[in-house]
Structure formats: structure tokens, C-alpha cells
Design a protein around this motif. Structure first.
Motif, mmCIF file in Angstrom:
data_model
loop_
_atom_site.group_PDB
_atom_site.id
_atom_site.type_symbol
_atom_site.label_atom_id
_atom_site.label_comp_id
_atom_site.label_asym_id
_atom_site.label_seq_id
_atom_site.Cartn_x
_atom_site.Cartn_y
_atom_site.Cartn_z
ATOM 1 N N MET A 129 0.828 -1.211 0.000
ATOM 2 C CA MET A 129 0.000 0.000 0.000
ATOM 3 C C MET A 129 0.860 1.258 0.000
ATOM 4 N N VAL A 172 -8.030 -2.187 0.704
ATOM 5 C CA VAL A 172 -6.680 -1.922 0.202
ATOM 6 C C VAL A 172 -6.671 -1.533 -1.268
ATOM 7 N N HIS A 175 -5.301 1.746 -2.761
ATOM 8 C CA HIS A 175 -3.853 1.939 -2.684
ATOM 9 C C HIS A 175 -3.107 1.120 -3.738
#
Length: 260
Positions: A129, A172, A175
Motif C-alpha cells: 500500500m 486496500v 492503494h
């Protein structure tokens, strides 16, 4: 197709043979440098040398039990604490009958087929990330779409991982990290031999007959090829898979008649 991942660094678990090795082979062919893990040092070392020689990438073997904290620590040390690609894989628990499984049996299955994958994601995905790019492929099972009665331990653990990924993958994704699951049906691996041997013993038939009967239930009339599974894994790790998030991709030759 150029997958756009040459020079990336990846970890493939349970990679000395079977589907794990097939995934490692496909990633290496795409130019990914690898850390590969399995418990058997001799087979793993041979696999690492063969893949490195064939594809001209760096392949570092780490013989360890990935289901333990010590094993994961050894693998993470070899990675230098970071990876661009993570392929979670672990052998499934044995078949059996629901009345025979103890709490210890369930804990062992959950540790191997759910908590280990989660621990590795927790260790490696934050770095992905931060760098704005990452791919995670969890090898689960067709049983999360259609539970198999004699594989109740596997059903339980892998369904738990599927639920975890359903939420985590969406968190996530902003990212640049894509997390997905690959669900194998029966493939021509040692796992298939083990399952067919159990059927052969229970029904008093030969191993070849047990396989023939199982193949007859699959629309392709054959077991999957590990190399095809590996290619699917490599695609999910590619640049082109950026829009695939939290999916459960079934590779079973059409054995399950599911529409969603």
C-alpha cells in the motif's frame, strides 16, 4: 501477453510441487524474482534451482513450516520484509466425518488454511500500500462455492479466509493492491492422488478407476493441468488485473454448476 511484472519480487508458499510450483513457474516466466517456501528442503531446493535456470530469475528457497511464527519469520527475512506479490497456498486438511473432528483438528485447519494467509497479508500488504502497487492471490478451493461433505475442515477454514478477503480487499484497493482468490477444482497433483486413493480404498476399486469415475463428473472429462492454473495465477498478479478485486475465480473444468 506481457504481464508487466518483470523485476517484481514475489513470495509463493507451498511451492515445491503441485499448484504452488505451477504458480512459481508462471511468475518466474513473467520475470518475477521469487522467494519460494515449503517444508521439504530437498525438493524445494531442487525446484528453486530448476526454475531459476529455466527462467533466468532469482529464486530463493526457504524451507520452513509457513503455518508457524518461526516459519513466517524466516520467509519474511528472506524477502527483506517486503514483496510486490504474495501467493498464499497450503495443503488442505485430510477428509473425514464431521463426528470425528476435534477442536484441535479445527484449530489446526484454521491455522494452516486461514490464519497463516491472513498473517502474511498483514505482514506484506501494508508495504504494498505504501508503494502504491501489490497483488495477492490466495489459493483456496472450489469448496467455498460448493462445500464438500468429507472436506469439512477445509470448508470451514477456507470459507473463513474468503470472508476476510471480501472486506479487506476493498479496503486496500484504493492503494493499488488487488487481492483475489483462486478456487481450484481437481487438478493432476499429489492432492488428487490422495483423494482418489481414499475413494479407491473405501469402495474397493483401483486407483485408475477412482480417477476415471471422478473425471466423468467433470465437463472437460479430465483433471486440470497445474500449468494452466499457474498461468491464471500469474494473470491475477499482472498489471492488467488491476480492476479485479475481491473475486473468487473458479478453475474446475465446469464441475460446479454455478451462475454467480
Amino acid at each position: 501477453m506481457d504481464l508487466g511484472i518483470r523485476g517484481k519480487k514475489g513470495l509463493v508458499c507451498a511451492a515445491s510441487k503441485g499448484l504452488g510450483r505451477a504458480c512459481a513457474e508462471a511468475l518466474a516466466e513473467a520475470g518475477v524474482d521469487l522467494v519460494v517456501n515449503a517444508r521439504g528442503a530437498e525438493a524445494l531446493e531442487a525446484t528453486a534451482q530448476e526454475i531459476a535456470a529455466r527462467h533466468g530469475v532469482a529464486v530463493t528457497p526457504v524451507a520452513a513450516d509457513i503455518t508457524t511464527e518461526e516459519g513466517r519469520a524466516a520467509v519474511l527475512e528472506a524477502l527483506g520484509g517486503q514483496a510486490d506479490i504474495l501467493v498464499n497456498n497450503a495443503g488442505g486438511p485430510p477428509p473425514g466425518t464431521w463426528t470425528d473432528w476435534s477442536r484441535e483438528d479445527f484449530i489446526k485447519a484454521i491455522d494452516a488454511n486461514m490464519l497463516t494467509a491472513i498473517a502474511l497479508m498483514q505482514a506484506l500488504v501494508p508495504g504494498m500500500m505504501e508503494r502504491g502497487w501489490g497483488r495477492v492471490v490466495n489459493i483456496t478451493s472450489q469448496s467455498v462455492r460448493s462445500p464438500i461433505a468429507v472436506l469439512g475442515l477445509s470448508n470451514t477454514a477456507r470459507a473463513g479466509l474468503t470472508g476476510f478477503v471480501a472486506g479487506m480487499s476493498r479496503q486496500v484497493a484504493p492503494h493499488g493492491v488487488a487481492v483475489n482468490n483462486l478456487l481450484p477444482g481437481i487438478h493432476a497433483t499429489d492432492r488428487a492422488v490422495s483423494l482418489d486413493s481414499g475413494v479407491a480404498k473405501a469402495e474397493g476399486i483401483g486407483l485408475d478407476e477412482a480417477r476415471r469415475r471422478r473425471e466423468a463428473t467433470i465437463p472437460t472429462r479430465s483433471y486440470g493441468r497445474p500449468e494452466d492454473f499457474g498461468a491464471a495465477c500469474a494473470f491475477l498478479c499482472s498489471q492488467q488485473a488491476r480492476f479485479m478485486v475481491g473475486q473468487n475465480i473458479l478453475l474446475d473444468g465446469g464441475a460446479l454448476n454455478v451462475s454467480v
